[in-house]
Scaffold this active site. Structure first.
Site, mmCIF file in Angstrom:
data_model
loop_
_atom_site.group_PDB
_atom_site.id
_atom_site.type_symbol
_atom_site.label_atom_id
_atom_site.label_comp_id
_atom_site.label_asym_id
_atom_site.label_seq_id
_atom_site.Cartn_x
_atom_site.Cartn_y
_atom_site.Cartn_z
ATOM 1 N N HIS A 268 0.879 -1.180 0.000
ATOM 2 C CA HIS A 268 0.000 0.000 0.000
ATOM 3 C C HIS A 268 0.916 1.230 0.000
ATOM 4 C CE1 HIS A 268 -3.506 2.364 0.606
ATOM 5 N NE2 HIS A 268 -3.875 2.009 1.820
ATOM 6 N N HIS A 307 -2.111 -2.088 -9.776
ATOM 7 C CA HIS A 307 -3.137 -1.542 -8.893
ATOM 8 C C HIS A 307 -4.366 -2.439 -8.965
ATOM 9 C CE1 HIS A 307 -5.773 1.373 -6.970
ATOM 10 N NE2 HIS A 307 -4.661 1.933 -6.545
ATOM 11 N N ASP A 363 2.793 5.693 -6.391
ATOM 12 C CA ASP A 363 4.026 5.585 -5.615
ATOM 13 C C ASP A 363 5.276 5.517 -6.481
ATOM 14 O OD1 ASP A 363 2.838 5.562 -3.065
ATOM 15 O OD2 ASP A 363 2.162 3.521 -3.410
#
Ligand code: CMC
Length: 436
Positions: A268, A307, A363
């Site tokens: 995450h 994702h 990210d």
């Protein structure tokens, strides 16, 4: 519109059932009508990791993962990132509408009023080793605030909720900055309420002996944009934790700490830290192809890629790539960017990643900016947690106001032993322990 229904025939009994379809979903609890006899509990749905279960109705964030669309309260993320400040977006996420000038002024004042930490809170931080992970310090200190604000337990009182929301949004940058300075052994810097939200954060991070901190406006704006992009992302792992813990009517400080704990994992929000470690490991552009081959052969994952929802380019990653160029004008170019760009290029042309629809996520590029700003990778997830606090609180508030929500309590499919006789210790043989 014509009523939409799902017709089901149970092959065990030949019974027929009709279930209403609403907004593309049936109610899982309707399945309980499907029974084989009076003793039967009724049919359940089995959905590990919530692959196909809507756990709530929400009006906060919309994602179309196939098209790469993200909207807060209906507004495209691209427009919000270009035209708003972070606190303006925070107001939108929490209240449902963009604020008027007066509403924004009051909201900013309300948040700014709560940027100070109780002096005792500093003692919690003092207890940590200098090399404690900043995310651990952040989670623990947010949880510890629950002991400072006993009134936060009045979670069903909207006025108290609004106060705690402002407290939390005001204090999370201060906690993050103190954790950062603690790890460097620097004295803590008090908030400067003349500054904007991100400028003040920079002041608490980086001010040394100068009487007044002057933030670089390019860096302050880039941080503001990063905060906007990270503010909410509908029912992800940490939002789900926020709602689940909040559903027991625990106070918002411990709920936020629990959500931040979920965020800290490498799958995450912790992925941004892992991306930088990965780029360090790759070392140079020439090694990218070999690294990708290793991943394809099953040795780990490409961090910052893939994702659950996006099966297209994450729109946040696109904006972050743009913001990186702005930041590099002020800080100098981070050489890791070249490795990241090469990695993205090779992966996006590769059958393995194309077939699985794996694209860079939020990210992938954020850490490269954070590093250019002088942060160590350990701080990256804390920088994610500050703005996401807004999303967690909006999800928490929506859950508490939703008359359909109750304490979160999933079912299980029991796979253990049937009832068996107790065996006294002297008669027990060594047995292989069944994990399930
Ligand atoms: N690198 C290589 N292969 C991958 C990756 C990756 N990053 N992500 C998924 N796959 C493969 C996976 O092995 C599986 O292959 P196969 O079908 O052969 O078994 C397939 O793609 C489907 O993946 P999944 O694990 O079923 O997907 P998921 O929806 O359960 O996981 C994810 C989503 C984000 C956890 C995963 O893509 C991942 O671990 N990515 C790396 C960590 C990361 O960047 N996390 C940040 C997510 S975005 C921001 C946030 O949530 O905070």
């Amino acid at each position: 519109m014509e009523k939409q229904v799902l017709n089901v025939v149970d092959s065990r009994s030949n019974n027929r059932y009709e279930f209403a379809i609403e907004k593309g979903a049936i109610r899982a609890s309707d399945l309980r009508q499907i029974r084989c006899g009076a003793e039967d509990f009724g049919l359940m749905s089995y959905d590990p990791a919530f692959l196909n279960t809507a756990s709530c109705r929400s009006a906060i964030t919309f994602i179309d993962g196939d098209k790469g669309i993200l909207r807060y309260r209906g507004y495209p993320i691209e427009q919000l990132a270009e035209k708003c400040t972070f606190l303006e977006v925070a107001y939108l996420i929490l209240h449902g509408e963009l604020p008027t000038e007066l509403q924004l002024k009051n909201f900013v004042a309300g948040v700014t009023e709560h940027t100070m930490l109780h002096e005792k809170t500093k003692n919690f931080l003092e207890g940590f080793n200098h090399d404690a992970h900043p995310m651990g310090m952040f989670i623990s200190t947010v949880a510890a605030l629950s002991t400072v604000y006993a009134d936060a337990r009045k979670v069903l009182d909207p006025e108290s909720r609004e106060l705690q929301i402002r407290r939390l949004i005001g204090k999370v940058p201060t906690i993050a900055a103190y954790a950062y300075r603690h790890s460097l052994g620097y004295p803590y810097i008090y908030p400067d309420n003349d500054l904007s939200y991100t400028e003040n954060f920079m002041n608490m991070l980086w001010r040394m002996v100068e009487p007044k901190y002057r933030a670089n406006p390019v860096v302050a704006r880039a941080l503001d944009i990063l905060f906007i992009l990270h503010a909410d992302h509908e029912q992800n792992c940490s939002a789900n934790v926020m709602r689940a813990v909040g559903s027991s009517q625990a106070d918002p400080f411990v709920c936020t700490a629990a959500a931040a704990a979920a965020l800290s994992g490498p799958l995450h929000g912790g992925a941004n830290e892992e991306v930088l470690k990965m780029l360090d490991e790759i070392g140079s552009k020439d090694n990218v192809r070999g690294y990708v081959e290793k991943i394809k052969a099953g040795h780990g994952k490409l961090m910052g890629f893939g994702h659950r929802i996006y099966k297209n380019y994450d729109p946040r990653a696109r904006i972050i790539k743009w913001a990186a160029d702005q930041v590099f004008v002020a800080t100098g170019r981070n050489p890791k960017l070249d490795i990241a760009l090469e990695l993205e290029k090779i992966a996006l042309e590769d059958e393995y990643f194309i077939k699985r629809k794996l694209y860079p996520n939020v990210d992938f590029y954020s850490g490269i900016i954070y590093q250019a700003l002088g942060f160590k990778p350990e701080m990256f997830t804390v920088l994610f947690a500050i703005p996401r606090t807004v999303g967690w609180l909006a999800q928490w508030q929506e859950m508490l106001e939703d008359p359909e929500q109750k304490i979160a309590r999933p079912r299980q499919i029991y796979t253990g032993y049937d009832a068996r006789e107790f065996v006294p210790i002297e008669k027990r043989a060594v047995r292989a322990v069944a994990s399930r």
